[in-house]
Structure formats: structure tokens, C-alpha cells
Motif scaffolding. Sequence first.
Motif, short mmCIF file in Angstrom:
data_model
loop_
_atom_site.label_atom_id
_atom_site.label_comp_id
_atom_site.label_asym_id
_atom_site.label_seq_id
_atom_site.Cartn_x
_atom_site.Cartn_y
_atom_site.Cartn_z
N ARG A 5 -52.67 -5.34 -78.30
CA ARG A 5 -52.59 -5.19 -79.74
C ARG A 5 -53.74 -4.32 -80.22
O ARG A 5 -54.88 -4.49 -79.79
N ASN A 6 -53.41 -3.41 -81.12
CA ASN A 6 -54.44 -2.69 -81.85
C ASN A 6 -54.59 -3.43 -83.18
O ASN A 6 -53.66 -3.46 -83.99
N CYS A 7 -55.72 -4.03 -83.37
CA CYS A 7 -55.89 -4.87 -84.56
C CYS A 7 -57.34 -4.92 -85.00
O CYS A 7 -58.25 -4.55 -84.24
N VAL A 8 -57.53 -5.38 -86.22
CA VAL A 8 -58.87 -5.66 -86.72
C VAL A 8 -58.88 -7.12 -87.18
O VAL A 8 -58.08 -7.51 -88.03
N ILE A 9 -59.74 -7.90 -86.57
CA ILE A 9 -59.91 -9.30 -86.95
C ILE A 9 -60.97 -9.32 -88.03
O ILE A 9 -62.12 -8.92 -87.80
N THR A 10 -60.59 -9.75 -89.23
CA THR A 10 -61.47 -9.58 -90.39
C THR A 10 -62.02 -10.91 -90.90
O THR A 10 -61.38 -11.96 -90.79
N GLY A 11 -63.21 -10.84 -91.47
CA GLY A 11 -63.80 -11.96 -92.20
C GLY A 11 -64.24 -13.12 -91.35
O GLY A 11 -64.48 -14.22 -91.87
N ALA A 12 -64.40 -12.91 -90.05
CA ALA A 12 -64.79 -14.01 -89.15
C ALA A 12 -66.30 -14.18 -89.12
O ALA A 12 -67.06 -13.25 -89.44
N HIS A 13 -66.73 -15.37 -88.71
CA HIS A 13 -68.13 -15.57 -88.34
C HIS A 13 -68.21 -15.17 -86.87
O HIS A 13 -67.70 -15.87 -86.00
N LEU A 26 -64.02 -7.31 -86.33
CA LEU A 26 -64.02 -6.78 -84.96
C LEU A 26 -62.72 -6.03 -84.73
O LEU A 26 -61.64 -6.54 -85.04
N MET A 27 -62.83 -4.81 -84.21
CA MET A 27 -61.66 -3.96 -83.97
C MET A 27 -61.31 -3.93 -82.48
O MET A 27 -62.19 -3.73 -81.64
N ILE A 28 -60.04 -4.10 -82.18
CA ILE A 28 -59.52 -3.99 -80.82
C ILE A 28 -58.60 -2.79 -80.75
O ILE A 28 -57.65 -2.67 -81.54
N THR A 29 -58.88 -1.88 -79.81
CA THR A 29 -58.05 -0.70 -79.60
C THR A 29 -57.79 -0.51 -78.12
O THR A 29 -58.74 -0.41 -77.33
N PRO A 43 -58.08 1.34 -89.21
CA PRO A 43 -57.36 2.58 -88.91
C PRO A 43 -55.85 2.39 -89.04
O PRO A 43 -55.33 1.28 -88.93
N GLN A 44 -55.17 3.49 -89.22
CA GLN A 44 -53.71 3.45 -89.28
C GLN A 44 -53.17 2.93 -87.94
O GLN A 44 -53.65 3.30 -86.87
N GLY A 45 -52.18 2.07 -88.01
CA GLY A 45 -51.58 1.52 -86.80
C GLY A 45 -52.24 0.27 -86.28
O GLY A 45 -51.84 -0.27 -85.26
N HIS A 46 -53.27 -0.20 -86.97
CA HIS A 46 -53.96 -1.43 -86.56
C HIS A 46 -53.54 -2.59 -87.47
O HIS A 46 -53.58 -2.48 -88.70
N GLU A 47 -53.14 -3.66 -86.86
CA GLU A 47 -52.78 -4.87 -87.59
C GLU A 47 -54.06 -5.54 -88.11
O GLU A 47 -55.12 -5.46 -87.48
#
Length: 394
Positions: A5-13, A26-29, A43-47
Motif C-alpha cells: 500500500r502507498n499510504c500516509v498514516i496521519t495524526g498518530a503518536h 508516516l508515509m509508506i511508498t 502525494p497523489q495516489g496515496h491513501e
Amino acid sequence: MVAPRNCVITGAHIVPVVGEPFDGDLMITEGRIAALGPELEVPQGHEVIDARGRWLLPGLVDAHVHLGVHEEGDGWAGDDTNETTDPVTAAVRAVDAINPADSGFDDALAGGVTSVNVNPGSANPIGGLTAAIKTHGRMVDEMVMRAPSGLKAALGENPKRVHGGQKRTPNTRLGVALTIRQAFAAAQKWKSKPEADRDADLVSEALAQVLDREIPWRQHCHRADDIATAMRLAEEFGYDLVLDHGTEAHKLADVVAERGIPVLCGPLIVSRVKVEVRDRTAAAPGILAAAGAKVSLITDHPVVPIDFLIHQAALSVREGMEPEEALRAITINPAEVLGLADRIGSLEVGKDADVVLWSGDPLDTRNRVLRTFIRGREAYTYDEQSRRGLVAER
């Protein structure tokens, strides 16, 4: 297999382990950690995965298990831990017996454990080559990160009981140490020959990797006197020593720390089933860490279920270990022992996207794993409504 998965996990501790915790993203690509910080642009295409109120940590690492080689609930048919027909089986490879369908792998994912080191057992003075693997995959070849990652050996009660019961050497601690010395002496002799003159000797080839410091010597030992023997042998033959279990290593904490010998402590949540573990204490990891030793915590799964790795860390904190050290003991420290700290053990740009989303502080046993990612693939999801954990297709 589930796609990365291309994603950004947002607002975490976010607890990166290497570096200070912070609140952010944190961004995963393409299976790796691409970025982390307080506010990342998506980025475009990231969940986007909303993780507000949750804690994000690196996948946990257990550097001493028997996952896949000692399958749960299968009796003798699933027990491939020890090749007891010979006291020296340096050439056997754990990777040849790992079954990814073992239910323990599902437990690992539910417990946030994304990397393990699978060992042969401790029945033999020299047991065989270990393998460092991910905890999710269809076949072990897809899961391997490093094989061999070490050579397992054993001192103490287990080898003398197993082979003494068969009326052969070794049946004492004297014989166990002798068996190891003889094997290393033979390997040194084999290694001293020109390559063209060496015969095919798989045992000596395996031991030569230890003598050349390509892989560490993984020494099962509990009592302080056995730990002293382990250090003596390492000095004699000049290899990199790792103490597996080290139940009484805290009694020699200053010596172990001064020599820079890593200690893999555990299992901690067990009864005192034999003489050499009668001084087991959950205070030992904290004592060792305070002395400056590099400490990792291990379950020895299935001795302790692998999803209890985090509970052993919490127990160690209760008995005096600093929380930061306890988290290092189940992440970056074992990653370094396995020679894989460039890939796993912390949240850093470029490392494998092995990340775990927790409901809260993992050292509080009321919290649990919500999502486990391995190389950016979501391998486990907990459904809070149904109270069920779901493991992704392998």
C-alpha cells in the motif's frame, strides 16, 4: 498476495525508537518508509489512514523463536526442532523446516511481531543454522531476510540429558564443552587447507562462517557457570558470541557489558521447570541494561506464545527496566543482533515499512494491535466491532 500500500498514516503518536516520539504522520511508498514528520503532504495516489489517538511503532522483533519448526498442536508430526541423531549438526538449516502455515505466525501478527529469528533447538551441543524471516508470506523463501543469521549451540542441561540418555558423549558439561571444542578444532584444520584441497565437509563449512565472523555463535545457556564457559570458548576460538536466554547473566552483568556481548533474555513468563532456571527473574533485563549490556527480550515461542512478547517487555518495566530500554529490547536491539538494523527495528526513512498501529501505549497491557503492516502490506487487521483479528491473504 496482498499488494503493498502507498499510504500516509496521519495524526498518530509516533514512537520511532531511534529518535524522540512525536505526534505526526508516516508515509509508506512501495513497501518502504518514505517520510515521517509532524505534517506531511499526501502525494497523489496515496491513501490516508486516520490514526488520531493511536500509537505507531516499528514492528516488533523476536530474535529467538521456533516458529514454523515446532508447530503448535501437531505433536511429533510438526516438531522439527532438534535433529538428535548426532551431537553436532552444524549443517542443518532451520529454513528447511519452517512451515508458514503454523498458527504461531498468525499470533505473531496479532501481537505486532513482524520479524523473527527461527532457531533449531537446544538438544545438541551444536544445533544448526538459524534464519531471520518476516512473519507473513506464502513460502519461507519469500519471508527470508537473512539465512543463515547465526549458528545455534547449547550448553547446560539439555544436551547432556538428551545424549547422556542415549549412552554417548556428551553426558556431562565437560563433554558438552569438549564436543564444541573438537568441532571447532576440526573446522580450523579444514579451513587452513588450500581451497582446492578441502573435502566436502558441510559441518566445517558452517563452523567456518562463525570463525570468519560472517555469522554469530548463538549460545543457549542459563547458569552463570555456563555463561562463563560460553565466554571462555569465544575467547579461545575468536568468534562473535550472543547469549541466548542468559537466565543468570545479570549475575555477571558487568563482565557481559564490558565484553560487549548481547544478551537475549527470556522466556520470562514460565515456571521454573529445571534446575538451571531456578533463579529466573523478570528483574534481570533491567539489571543488565543498567550495567550497559545490549539486551533483547525473547519468547522462545512456543515456550511463551509469541504474542506475549510485548507483555514480557511490560513485565520487565514493572521490575525496573526503563520503558525506552524495554522497547529497544523488542525492536532495534534484536535487529542489530540479527545484522538487520538497516532494514528493521525502528521507524526511519528507507527502512522496510514494517509498522504496527496500537490502540495506545503498548506497554499498557490494556492496549492492543489494531493493524500490522509488513513491507507496506497490511497483514493483520483487528475488527473492534466483531472483536476478531483478520489475517490477510498470504
